[in-house]
Design a protein around this motif. Sequence first.
Motif, PDB file in Angstrom:
ATOM      1  N   ILE A  69       4.509   0.235   0.537  1.00  0.00           N
ATOM      2  CA  ILE A  69       5.226   1.291  -0.162  1.00  0.00           C
ATOM      3  C   ILE A  69       6.485   1.922   0.774  1.00  0.00           C
ATOM      4  CG2 ILE A  69       4.969   3.799  -0.914  1.00  0.00           C
ATOM      5  CD1 ILE A  69       2.266   3.247  -1.862  1.00  0.00           C
ATOM      6  N   GLU A  70       6.260   1.870   1.818  1.00  0.00           N
ATOM      7  CA  GLU A  70       7.349   2.377   2.925  1.00  0.00           C
ATOM      8  C   GLU A  70       8.348   1.429   3.204  1.00  0.00           C
ATOM      9  OE1 GLU A  70       5.354   3.087   6.376  1.00  0.00           O
ATOM     10  OE2 GLU A  70       4.453   4.919   5.801  1.00  0.00           O
ATOM     11  N   LYS A  71       7.880   0.063   3.044  1.00  0.00           N
ATOM     12  CA  LYS A  71       8.969  -1.099   3.139  1.00  0.00           C
ATOM     13  C   LYS A  71       9.688  -1.272   1.893  1.00  0.00           C
ATOM     14  CE  LYS A  71       7.859  -2.779   7.129  1.00  0.00           C
ATOM     15  NZ  LYS A  71       8.535  -2.911   8.550  1.00  0.00           N
ATOM     16  N   VAL A  72       9.103  -1.065   0.782  1.00  0.00           N
ATOM     17  CA  VAL A  72      10.107  -0.987  -0.519  1.00  0.00           C
ATOM     18  C   VAL A  72      10.810   0.038  -0.727  1.00  0.00           C
ATOM     19  CG1 VAL A  72       9.858  -0.855  -3.211  1.00  0.00           C
ATOM     20  CG2 VAL A  72       8.124  -2.041  -1.672  1.00  0.00           C
ATOM     21  N   LYS A  73      10.522   1.247  -0.187  1.00  0.00           N
ATOM     22  CA  LYS A  73      11.286   2.457  -0.189  1.00  0.00           C
ATOM     23  C   LYS A  73      12.546   2.192   0.822  1.00  0.00           C
ATOM     24  CE  LYS A  73       8.472   6.385  -1.423  1.00  0.00           C
ATOM     25  NZ  LYS A  73       7.774   7.673  -0.770  1.00  0.00           N
ATOM     26  N   GLU A  74      12.284   1.613   1.993  1.00  0.00           N
ATOM     27  CA  GLU A  74      13.502   1.156   2.774  1.00  0.00           C
ATOM     28  C   GLU A  74      14.481   0.434   2.231  1.00  0.00           C
ATOM     29  OE1 GLU A  74      11.487  -0.270   6.418  1.00  0.00           O
ATOM     30  OE2 GLU A  74      10.518   1.592   7.035  1.00  0.00           O
ATOM     31  N   GLN A  75      14.062  -0.572   1.204  1.00  0.00           N
ATOM     32  CA  GLN A  75      14.892  -1.638   0.661  1.00  0.00           C
ATOM     33  C   GLN A  75      15.716  -0.924  -0.638  1.00  0.00           C
ATOM     34  OE1 GLN A  75      15.563  -4.804   1.544  1.00  0.00           O
ATOM     35  NE2 GLN A  75      14.263  -4.651   3.141  1.00  0.00           N
ATOM     36  N   GLY A  76      15.451   0.355  -0.652  1.00  0.00           N
ATOM     37  CA  GLY A  76      16.098   1.127  -1.824  1.00  0.00           C
ATOM     38  C   GLY A  76      15.646   0.837  -3.371  1.00  0.00           C
TER      39      GLY A  76
END
Length: 530
Positions: A69-76
Amino acid sequence: MELLTLYLIDDEAIILKGLLETYDWENMGFQVVGWARDGEEALPDIVEKKPDVVLTDVRMKKMSGLTLIEKVKEQGISANFVVISAYRDFEYAKKACENGAMAYLVKPIEDEELEKTMGEIYQKCREKKFKEKNYSLWEKILLEDQDNFLNQMVVKYLEGMVEEKELEELAVSLRRQDMMTNDFVVAAVGIDIARRIINQKEFNMKQYALETELYKKLKESYQVWLRKTQDGTLCFVIDLGKEKKTASLKILLKNLQEEMKGDMISALSGIGTGIEGMKNACDHALELYEIAAEAGAGTILMDNKISLKSLPKYSADMETQIISALRKGDKEQLKKAFEKFLYVLPESEYFIRIYLRRLAVRIEFAMEEAWGLTEGLRQSFHNFYETVDSVAITKMVSILYQLFVRIIEWKSTAPKQVSDRYFQEYIPVAIAYIQEHLQKEDLSITEVSEHVYLNPVYFGRLFKNEVKMSFKRYVQNMRMEKAKELLAEQEYHIAEICDKVGIPNASYFSQVFKQYTGMLPSEYKRSVDG
């Protein structure tokens, strides 16, 4: 039905296979666009495919659902997450929800719980996409046409969809701070509804001509915004600046009235200051317009010295009590109700005459609709309208009361009406209309009653007497019967059936269906198929 894209992740092969092959995702509104055994494998695929929803296990070896979830958010990427967890992993699921996951499911996953959760997720995602689309549209409008955008926002404010503070902030951003201190007046106008009954085409042409002509003339001297109500009334919001002068507006409205050969109904409010005053002026202009339209007053011009808040309110409650007394044939109740009506009349003779005329019109229509009046009673109403503006008020009050008494006396001696005639004429037509429009989520008793040309309250009573249940209950029952038919055909997904019966929320549909049949839609479908 628009399908949303779905991505599935679970590090247990048997569970992932079950998710892929067991469930009818399309029926729930989703199309599976990819799957993976862990978060590390899924991340680049999610970045590429940008699914609307990701259904993921919360605890996985290479990359947990939380980290994903965090990584996907970081990718916008604005994917929506639903997490799966075992009972022992509840804290992980809770943490995932805190980080933005929309919901969680506990292993082993129950079919009903999955369908319910995904149905809710589908609705939330659709609403979110709709809002994002609208937001982008508003941005585009704002950049391309600031005046048009401001008009749209003023209309939304007047309709209660935008807060006063929001409109103030917009005015400042568009360098229109003067709106907070300027004076406003509202002209509510339209073509007499009677013209629509006589000739719909002519009514539309005159309404269009009135709108374009008045808007053009107002724009020559003022900043003007136009709001159209649901019934077609035109509300011209006029920015007077700091000048509290409306004489030219009154002349303009009267001249237009003459040009329209008396078919125009109009009302000009008093002056309101600032954005709040604008809304007050609009509300009261509509109140005055309603009075003018129903009483046949043509044009009502509010005295600017009268406080907007002091505008007298018509007592619809007293009117209802009078109608009730007439229908019951109760002279004592009529006397009490009429006295109460007189007690709440305003001090202004101008408004008293308007309200007496309005009451007479309402009573005549209600009684004509219920029983059909004699020619003598119709002529008495006509005579009242002819003299209400010229004869002393006390005399007109007495004449109107005696006319109501005559209605009760006539009703008590007239042959008993065969109410079945009304049922035979109207109810079958109404039922056919309901069955043809079950797919409309907002199908209402007002819409159906208008189709058969009856007052909604009167129609509701007739409908219940004949069908032996309320309109709302009947429509719901018909929707459930239609749903049963569609389920039995084995050709439609639940989402399609929801649309066809006017209940787009799958979760709510399942709840209502179970209350009606004792089974969930999926259970009913299996029982019919088996």
